[in-house]
Motif scaffolding. Structure first.
Motif, PDB file in Angstrom:
ATOM      1  N   VAL A  82       0.822  -1.062   0.079  1.00  0.00           N
ATOM      2  CA  VAL A  82       0.048   0.161  -0.221  1.00  0.00           C
ATOM      3  C   VAL A  82       0.919   1.143   0.037  1.00  0.00           C
ATOM      4  N   PRO A  83       0.702   2.134  -1.021  1.00  0.00           N
ATOM      5  CA  PRO A  83       1.594   3.423  -1.113  1.00  0.00           C
ATOM      6  C   PRO A  83       1.260   4.343  -0.079  1.00  0.00           C
ATOM      7  N   LYS A  84       2.111   5.073   0.568  1.00  0.00           N
ATOM      8  CA  LYS A  84       1.804   5.953   1.580  1.00  0.00           C
ATOM      9  C   LYS A  84       2.602   7.270   1.459  1.00  0.00           C
ATOM     10  N   ARG A  85       2.014   8.419   1.513  1.00  0.00           N
ATOM     11  CA  ARG A  85       2.999   9.684   1.509  1.00  0.00           C
ATOM     12  C   ARG A  85       3.220   9.832   3.080  1.00  0.00           C
ATOM     13  N   ILE A  86       4.299  10.617   3.479  1.00  0.00           N
ATOM     14  CA  ILE A  86       4.532  11.082   4.924  1.00  0.00           C
ATOM     15  C   ILE A  86       5.159  12.407   4.770  1.00  0.00           C
ATOM     16  N   ARG A  87       4.534  13.257   5.175  1.00  0.00           N
ATOM     17  CA  ARG A  87       5.204  14.874   5.381  1.00  0.00           C
ATOM     18  C   ARG A  87       6.184  14.712   6.220  1.00  0.00           C
ATOM     19  N   LYS A  88       6.899  15.638   6.163  1.00  0.00           N
ATOM     20  CA  LYS A  88       8.047  15.987   7.263  1.00  0.00           C
ATOM     21  C   LYS A  88       7.602  15.937   8.446  1.00  0.00           C
ATOM     22  N   ARG A  89       8.126  15.394   9.275  1.00  0.00           N
ATOM     23  CA  ARG A  89       7.803  15.473  10.950  1.00  0.00           C
ATOM     24  C   ARG A  89       6.635  14.461  11.055  1.00  0.00           C
ATOM     25  N   GLN A  90       5.890  14.130  10.381  1.00  0.00           N
ATOM     26  CA  GLN A  90       5.035  13.207  10.523  1.00  0.00           C
ATOM     27  C   GLN A  90       5.049  11.715  10.962  1.00  0.00           C
ATOM     28  N   TYR A  91       4.626  11.318  11.839  1.00  0.00           N
ATOM     29  CA  TYR A  91       4.765   9.780  12.226  1.00  0.00           C
ATOM     30  C   TYR A  91       4.245   8.726  11.584  1.00  0.00           C
ATOM     31  N   ASN A 112      10.390  -6.341  16.007  1.00  0.00           N
ATOM     32  CA  ASN A 112       9.860  -6.782  17.059  1.00  0.00           C
ATOM     33  C   ASN A 112       8.397  -6.581  17.330  1.00  0.00           C
ATOM     34  N   SER A 113       7.816  -5.620  17.337  1.00  0.00           N
ATOM     35  CA  SER A 113       6.485  -5.140  17.486  1.00  0.00           C
ATOM     36  C   SER A 113       5.871  -5.781  16.190  1.00  0.00           C
ATOM     37  N   PHE A 114       6.505  -5.570  15.160  1.00  0.00           N
ATOM     38  CA  PHE A 114       5.710  -6.306  13.755  1.00  0.00           C
ATOM     39  C   PHE A 114       5.221  -7.731  13.895  1.00  0.00           C
ATOM     40  N   LEU A 115       6.288  -8.264  14.536  1.00  0.00           N
ATOM     41  CA  LEU A 115       6.360 -10.038  14.586  1.00  0.00           C
ATOM     42  C   LEU A 115       5.631 -10.448  15.693  1.00  0.00           C
ATOM     43  N   THR A 116       5.824  -9.651  17.075  1.00  0.00           N
ATOM     44  CA  THR A 116       5.119 -10.251  18.199  1.00  0.00           C
ATOM     45  C   THR A 116       3.672  -9.524  18.465  1.00  0.00           C
ATOM     46  N   GLY A 117       3.518  -8.399  17.944  1.00  0.00           N
ATOM     47  CA  GLY A 117       2.399  -7.660  18.313  1.00  0.00           C
ATOM     48  C   GLY A 117       2.395  -6.921  19.608  1.00  0.00           C
ATOM     49  N   ILE A 118       3.522  -6.860  20.347  1.00  0.00           N
ATOM     50  CA  ILE A 118       3.945  -6.091  21.445  1.00  0.00           C
ATOM     51  C   ILE A 118       3.875  -4.577  21.196  1.00  0.00           C
ATOM     52  N   PRO A 119       3.552  -3.673  21.914  1.00  0.00           N
ATOM     53  CA  PRO A 119       3.765  -2.249  21.715  1.00  0.00           C
ATOM     54  C   PRO A 119       5.006  -1.903  21.309  1.00  0.00           C
ATOM     55  N   SER A 120       5.209  -0.847  20.417  1.00  0.00           N
ATOM     56  CA  SER A 120       6.472  -0.532  19.950  1.00  0.00           C
ATOM     57  C   SER A 120       7.402   0.514  21.080  1.00  0.00           C
ATOM     58  N   VAL A 121       8.630   0.147  20.991  1.00  0.00           N
ATOM     59  CA  VAL A 121       9.548   1.129  21.994  1.00  0.00           C
ATOM     60  C   VAL A 121      10.122   2.200  21.098  1.00  0.00           C
ATOM     61  N   PHE A 122       9.774   2.205  19.521  1.00  0.00           N
ATOM     62  CA  PHE A 122      10.210   3.192  18.859  1.00  0.00           C
ATOM     63  C   PHE A 122       9.144   4.374  18.533  1.00  0.00           C
ATOM     64  N   ASN A 123       9.731   5.339  18.091  1.00  0.00           N
ATOM     65  CA  ASN A 123       8.845   6.207  17.153  1.00  0.00           C
ATOM     66  C   ASN A 123       9.558   6.267  15.598  1.00  0.00           C
ATOM     67  N   ILE A 124       8.901   6.224  14.980  1.00  0.00           N
ATOM     68  CA  ILE A 124       9.379   6.350  13.223  1.00  0.00           C
ATOM     69  C   ILE A 124       8.572   7.758  12.690  1.00  0.00           C
ATOM     70  N   ASP A 125       9.506   8.554  12.219  1.00  0.00           N
ATOM     71  CA  ASP A 125       8.977   9.820  11.654  1.00  0.00           C
ATOM     72  C   ASP A 125       9.955  10.232  10.392  1.00  0.00           C
ATOM     73  N   ALA A 126       9.337  11.130   9.619  1.00  0.00           N
ATOM     74  CA  ALA A 126       9.858  11.431   8.501  1.00  0.00           C
ATOM     75  C   ALA A 126      10.898  12.957   8.888  1.00  0.00           C
ATOM     76  N   ILE A 127      12.084  12.692   8.236  1.00  0.00           N
ATOM     77  CA  ILE A 127      13.025  13.714   8.292  1.00  0.00           C
ATOM     78  C   ILE A 127      12.743  14.667   7.067  1.00  0.00           C
ATOM     79  N   GLU A 128      12.118  14.155   6.052  1.00  0.00           N
ATOM     80  CA  GLU A 128      11.936  14.707   4.892  1.00  0.00           C
ATOM     81  C   GLU A 128      10.578  14.200   4.281  1.00  0.00           C
TER      82      GLU A 128
END
Length: 193
Positions: A28-37, A83-99
């Motif tokens: 599924v394609p997705k666009r993410i704006r700068k600073r968006q999670y 880890n979260s993807f495979l196990t379904g446990i809550p993530s300990v990370f944030n992922i956001d866009a720098i650009e």
């Protein structure tokens, strides 16, 4: 969007035309704006994300509010909390866009199904995991044995695009050093030249 993905896959395995055509149905394609999670700490990671354009980062925030960089992902890289993807446990990370970025999302269900529908993808993912383990082992070893300057030189030699595209404070965090230390290293290296 899919050209970058297909090119990346073909660096590791051979895809037939039928495989190439079938790939798109799983993403599924997705666009993410700068600073968006893309993912926030505490949420469950429901997708692997392939970066077809732009730059993202994976990081966590400690109890003092300080960010600690884990991974950068730019064109041709995958990014997620595996880890979260495979196990379904809550993530300990944030992922956001720098650009401003464009990613292709692969859900857990589609991750399982793609390897059945396109068997060569099983080998592709195995190669990615092996490379990831080696990279993480090297980074761990570097973090305990290398000086700050050696860490910076290794990063700038292996990933010069990081140095050009990422703000200095994020590079410093990734290296586990203070931004002032990184400034001093860069100044000293400039003087040496």
């Amino acid at each position: 969007m899919f050209e970058v993905l297909i090119s990346h896959i073909e660096e590791k395995v051979t895809l037939s035309e039928k495989d190439k055509n079938a790939l798109q149905a799983f993403f599924v394609p997705k666009r993410i704006r700068k600073r968006q999670y893309l993912l926030q700490e505490g949420d469950i990671c429901k997708n692997l994300a392939f970066v077809s354009k732009g730059l993202l980062r994976t990081y966590n925030v400690d109890e003092k509010g300080d960010e600690h960089m884990n991974v950068f992902g730019w064109e041709g890289w995958w990014i997620s909390d595996f880890n979260s993807f495979l196990t379904g446990i809550p993530s300990v990370f944030n992922i956001d866009a720098i650009e401003d970025s464009e990613v292709l999302l692969l859900s857990r269900t589609n991750y399982e199904e793609i390897t059945l529908a396109i068997p060569v993808m099983d080998r592709y993912f195995r190669i990615l995991y092996q490379n990831s383990i080696v990279t993480k082992e090297r980074r761990l070893m570097s973090s305990v044995t290398d000086t700050a300057e050696e860490k910076y030189l290794r990063l700038s030699a292996s990933n010069p695009e990081i140095i050009e595209r990422i703000p200095q404070n994020l590079v410093a965090s990734y290296l586990g050093i203070a931004p002032e230390t990184l400034s001093r290293i860069k100044k000293n290296l400039t003087v040496k030249k």
